[in-house]
Design a protein around this motif. Structure first.
Motif, short mmCIF file in Angstrom:
data_model
loop_
_atom_site.label_atom_id
_atom_site.label_comp_id
_atom_site.label_asym_id
_atom_site.label_seq_id
_atom_site.Cartn_x
_atom_site.Cartn_y
_atom_site.Cartn_z
N ILE A 96 23.47 3.79 -16.56
CA ILE A 96 22.17 3.30 -16.85
C ILE A 96 21.66 1.86 -16.15
O ILE A 96 20.41 1.72 -15.82
N ASN A 97 22.64 1.18 -15.98
CA ASN A 97 22.41 -0.28 -14.90
C ASN A 97 22.03 0.27 -13.53
O ASN A 97 21.00 -0.50 -13.02
N ILE A 98 22.55 1.36 -13.07
CA ILE A 98 22.18 1.62 -11.68
C ILE A 98 20.86 2.22 -11.80
O ILE A 98 20.06 1.65 -10.88
N LEU A 99 20.50 3.22 -12.73
CA LEU A 99 19.20 3.66 -12.44
C LEU A 99 18.03 2.56 -12.92
O LEU A 99 16.95 2.84 -12.23
N LEU A 100 18.41 1.83 -13.80
CA LEU A 100 17.42 0.76 -14.10
C LEU A 100 17.38 -0.20 -12.94
O LEU A 100 15.96 -0.65 -12.68
#
Length: 73
Positions: A7-11
């Protein structure tokens, strides 16, 4: 833990993409000698990464803080 990392990478990628898109409206010709050149584009990419990472970090921290607030109740 792995889901939070994804989620952090995609965000981060979404925020960098949005900041790159938003910087397209900025008039770099007022600040750089050759706004269509490679150095101006590289500057735009670096600014996009800088701004996008800052925005993504803010949202990640904000989400973490809201998770910590659950411990009050």
């Amino acid at each position: 833990m792995a889901v939070a990392g994804m989620i952090n990478i995609l965000l981060s990628l979404v925020c960098i993409g949005l900041s790159f898109w938003a910087l397209q409206a900025f008039r770099f010709d007022l600040f750089v000698a050759n706004p269509k050149g490679a150095r101006a584009k590289l500057l735009q990419i670096f600014l996009s990464i800088f701004i996008g990472h800052g925005v993504a970090s803010f949202f990640t921290d904000y989400f973490g803080w809201t998770q910590l607030l659950r411990q009050f109740f």
